[in-house]
Each structure stands twice: as C-alpha cells, then as structure tokens.
Write a protein that holds these residues in place. Structure first.
Motif, PDB file in Angstrom:
ATOM      1  N   HIS A 126       0.842  -1.206   0.000  1.00 17.23           N
ATOM      2  CA  HIS A 126       0.000   0.000   0.000  1.00 17.23           C
ATOM      3  C   HIS A 126       0.874   1.252   0.000  1.00 17.23           C
ATOM      4  N   GLN A 127       1.974   1.200   0.714  1.00 13.97           N
ATOM      5  CA  GLN A 127       2.858   2.364   0.757  1.00 13.97           C
ATOM      6  C   GLN A 127       3.410   2.698  -0.632  1.00 13.97           C
ATOM      7  N   ALA A 128       3.604   1.674  -1.446  1.00 14.89           N
ATOM      8  CA  ALA A 128       4.065   1.902  -2.820  1.00 14.89           C
ATOM      9  C   ALA A 128       2.992   2.631  -3.632  1.00 14.89           C
ATOM     10  N   ILE A 129       1.729   2.255  -3.401  1.00 17.57           N
ATOM     11  CA  ILE A 129       0.618   2.944  -4.080  1.00 17.57           C
ATOM     12  C   ILE A 129       0.581   4.405  -3.661  1.00 17.57           C
ATOM     13  N   ARG A 130       0.720   4.631  -2.362  1.00 14.71           N
ATOM     14  CA  ARG A 130       0.670   6.000  -1.863  1.00 14.71           C
ATOM     15  C   ARG A 130       1.853   6.822  -2.376  1.00 14.71           C
ATOM     16  N   ALA A 131       2.983   6.190  -2.513  1.00 13.66           N
ATOM     17  CA  ALA A 131       4.159   6.915  -2.999  1.00 13.66           C
ATOM     18  C   ALA A 131       3.931   7.412  -4.423  1.00 13.66           C
ATOM     19  N   LEU A 132       3.348   6.565  -5.272  1.00 10.82           N
ATOM     20  CA  LEU A 132       3.059   6.979  -6.649  1.00 10.82           C
ATOM     21  C   LEU A 132       2.032   8.113  -6.681  1.00 10.82           C
ATOM     22  N   ASP A 133       0.962   7.963  -5.904  1.00 13.64           N
ATOM     23  CA  ASP A 133      -0.097   8.989  -5.902  1.00 13.64           C
ATOM     24  C   ASP A 133       0.421  10.315  -5.361  1.00 13.64           C
ATOM     25  N   ASP A 134       1.173  10.241  -4.266  1.00  7.56           N
ATOM     26  CA  ASP A 134       1.699  11.470  -3.669  1.00  7.56           C
ATOM     27  C   ASP A 134       2.701  12.160  -4.589  1.00  7.56           C
ATOM     28  N   ALA A 135       3.353  11.384  -5.459  1.00  4.51           N
ATOM     29  CA  ALA A 135       4.309  11.969  -6.407  1.00  4.51           C
ATOM     30  C   ALA A 135       3.624  12.521  -7.654  1.00  4.51           C
TER      31      ALA A 135
END
Length: 455
Positions: free
Chosen positions: A365-374
C-alpha cells in the motif's frame, strides 16, 4: 324448726338460688370433658414422641432419615451442578455460533464493498473476478442474515433491518456501476452513498450485535464456573454421613457400620471424581475462552478491518487528491488489525502467518501511496488494481486466504471443545446422581440393621 322445701320436679329454681352444675356424666358436661380429654391425649402423644426420640432407637431413626436425605440431596445437587454446566456450555456454543455468524455477515459486506470500490477504479466494465467476488460476498451475507434472524429471536429485529439496508446498498452499487461504465462522474456519488449507508448504519448495527452476543457468551462461560458452588454445597452432605458414623461408633461401641461406611466411601470417591470432572469442564471452558474463541474473534475482526481498509485505499484514489481522511482511516484500521493478530500470536492462539501477510500488504500500500503522492495517479491506480503476482492485490489475497483459514479452524475447535466439555459434565452429573441414590440405600440398610437390634 324450719324445713327446707324441695321444689317439685320440672319447676323453675327459686329466685336467688344458684344453679348447680351438671354432673359430669350428664349431657351438659360432655363437650367440655371431650375437649379436655383430646388435649390430654395430644399432650401425651407429644410426650411419648419426645420420650421415644430421646432413646437410642429414636435417635437411630433420626440419623437414618438425615443420612438418607443427605445422600439424596448430594446426588440431586451434583446432578444440578452438572446440568447447569451443560446448559451453560450449550448456550455458549449457540451464542458463539451466532456471534461468529454475525461477524461473517460483516466480513462479507466489507469484502463486497472492497471489491466494488477497487473495481470502480478500473472504469468501464469491471474485472470479472472482482465482480464474482462481490456477488458471492453479497449472496453469502444475505443467506447468513436470514439464517441468523431465525436462530436467535433476540437479534431478529436488528438483522431484519440490516437485510433491508443491504438491499438498498446493492441498489446504490448497481447505480454506481452503471454510471461508471458510461464514464459519468455521478457514479462516484452513488458509491459514496452506498459507503455511507454501509459504514454509518449497517456496520454499527452489526458491531452492536457482535458485542451483545459476546456478552452472552461471557455470561454463559461464567455460569460454568458458578456451577462449582452447587457441588460444594452438595459435598456438605458427605460431612453429615461422617458425623453420623462417628456418633454411631460412640453410641453402639462398634467401630464400623458397613452400610454407612460404604455409603460414605461411595460419596467420597464419586464426589471427588465428579468434582474433578466438573472442574475439568470449567477449565476447558476457560481454555476455550482464552484460546480458540479469542483467536476466532481476533482473526475475524482483523479480517473485517483489513477489508474495510482495502475499500479506504480505493476511496483515497477515487477522491483524487482529497482522500486524506480515507488514508487516515486506512492507517487506523490496519494498525488495529495488526495489533489484534500480533496479540493472538503472542498468546499462542495464532501462528503469526496472517499477521505477516497483512504487513506485506501494508508495505505494498505504501508503494501505491508513494506513486499517488508523487503525482502519478494513473500509476497508483494501475498498481492498486493489478492482478500480477507480487502486487498489492496478490498480497491482500494471501492475507485473506490465511486469515479465513484461521477463522474456520478456530471456530471449529471452539465448537468441538465446548461439546466435549458438555459431554464430560453430563457424565459427571449422572454419576453423582447415581452415587447419591446408592448411598441413600446403603445408609438405610446400615442403620436399619442397628434398629433391628432393638426390636
């Protein structure tokens, strides 16, 4: 000299002359004499009874009655203690089944919601496997709602309301899907309404029912423990037989009375054996409460929270930059789920595998959030909806499979252990009852032999 004149027969007494009382043998004195005689007879009988009871035969009769009654009471109390335990264990099985069933409904609904929201991210026609997962979850929830409403009248009204609300929820989801396939933004509004209905009304009702059934289970298991006090009262009857045995030995100058001795031994041996069986039943109930039952609650609640978090993950992306509240809910839900699973593993109730898979999914999930936040929303959505091995959905599927297996195994163990404890309690009850009746016969025969010596 003056003479005293006697009035003729049948004439009235002279004025001023007292009437002489009737002779006892005459009719006028019969009532008072009869009452006096009856009172004297009753007093004589009471005196005779007291006199008889003061003598050894009378005391032996009292001892015989006390011993027989004490033996019967012992058996009755032992049987009642076991019966109370058996009823409590059966109620615990029923209430546990109801509780887990309601949690199963809750889990199916959040699984359906997680599938629907994740599929919504794809746009157009959702993946067939996710649609099938949603349909299966809704169907299972609906079937279980009908079963549970019929199995426990205390929950029937609330479950009926939930069933009606689920119908509304599925209608809103279909509206969201229909609009999403055509690319209409209003689809997300229907999805919001469905999510609000689920989380503000349906899930809180189910949570309340889970809490109510958990209280009933706790009350049932406490009754298993309280039954030991009934047996303790029954064991006092054994003391009466021992006291009588000592008194009889002193009174008759004979050390042993075979009947009383055997009756005492029977009550002692079976009483100790029955106490051990009922104590083991109590321990077994406590072990179930702290073992597989606790593991079932932990795993089921964690599974529900994880699926809820899965929906929050999708909503965070659906809201496109305004989903911080959903992300905060994700963090809270997954943290609580992880804490429950870790505690169950620390207590030795779970092996920790499901907790490990949950951690793996949270990392994904953190990988998903990293993409969205970027700013790579498309990349985040592609990762969140990917079916590739090693992706977030694969990690979540591994967690789901493991934790559902934990739930199934532990509820099976809970039901089996409670049933075994109930069988043990029933055996103890019949043994104690039979021992009480046998001891009553033995005590009667033993003391009756002594009574025969006075005839």
């Amino acid at each position: 000299m003056s003479q005293t004149l006697t009035p003729p027969p049948g004439s009235a007494p002279a004025p001023g002359r007292a009437v002489q009382p009737a002779h006892p043998g005459q009719p006028g004195g019969q009532t008072g004499t009869a009452s006096l005689t009856q009172a004297q007879e009753r007093a004589e009988r009471r005196a005779g009874v007291r006199s008889a009871l003061r003598r050894t035969p009378g005391k032996l009769r009292i001892a015989l009655a006390v011993c027989v009654l004490a033996s019967i009471v012992f058996g009755a109390l032992g049987f009642q203690a076991a019966r109370v335990q058996g009823i409590a264990l059966e109620d615990a099985r029923s209430d546990t089944s109801q509780l887990v069933g309601i949690q199963d409904v809750r889990n199916n609904l959040v699984v359906a919601d997680a599938s629907a929201t994740n599929a919504f991210l794809v746009g157009g026609l959702e993946p067939a496997d996710q649609r099938a997962r949603y349909d299966d979850a809704i169907a299972n929830a609906s079937i279980r709602l009908a079963e549970l409403a019929g199995s426990n009248s205390a929950d029937a009204t609330e479950l009926g309301v939930v069933a009606s609300q689920v119908t509304v929820y599925t209608g809103l989801i279909e509206q969201a899907r229909a609009n999403n396939r055509q690319g209409f933004p209003v689809g997300s509004a229907y999805l919001d309404q469905a999510s609000t209905l689920l989380r503000d009304e349906i899930l809180p009702t189910l949570t309340t029912l889970v809490d109510d059934n958990a209280e009933r289970v706790a009350s049932d298991l406490s009754m298993v423990r309280n039954a030991m006090w009934i047996l303790a009262a029954g064991l006092l009857c054994l003391a009466l037989l021992i006291v009588t045995q000592v008194w009889l030995a002193k009174r008759t100058h004979r050390v042993l009375n075979v009947g009383l001795l055997v009756a005492s031994i029977v009550l002692l041996v079976v009483g100790v054996g029955g106490a051990v069986l009922l104590s083991q039943t109590n321990s077994a109930a406590a072990a179930v409460r702290d073992g597989p039952y606790a593991a079932t609650l932990a795993a089921s609640t964690a599974y529900s929270e994880a699926n809820d978090a899965k929906a929050m993950e999708s909503f965070t992306l659906i809201k496109r930059g305004s989903g911080q509240t959903y992300e905060e809910s994700f963090v809270e839900l997954t943290a609580d789920a992880a804490q429950r699973l870790d505690q169950a593993a620390a207590d030795g109730n779970l092996d920790g595998t499901s907790a490990g898979y949950l951690d793996d999914w949270v990392v994904q999930h953190q990988a998903i959030r990293a993409l969205d936040d970027a700013g790579d929303w498309d990349g985040a959505v592609a990762l969140a909806t990917s079916a590739d091995e090693g992706g977030p959905n694969a990690a979540f599927a591994a967690f789901s499979q493991t934790v559902t297996s934990d739930i199934a195994e532990n509820i099976k163990a809970t039901q089996a252990d409670l049933a075994s404890a109930g069988n043990r309690s029933a055996l103890a009850g019949w043994l104690l009852l039979a021992a009480g009746l046998a001891a009553a016969v033995l005590a009667w025969r033993g003391l009756n032999v002594r009574l025969e010596e006075y005839r």
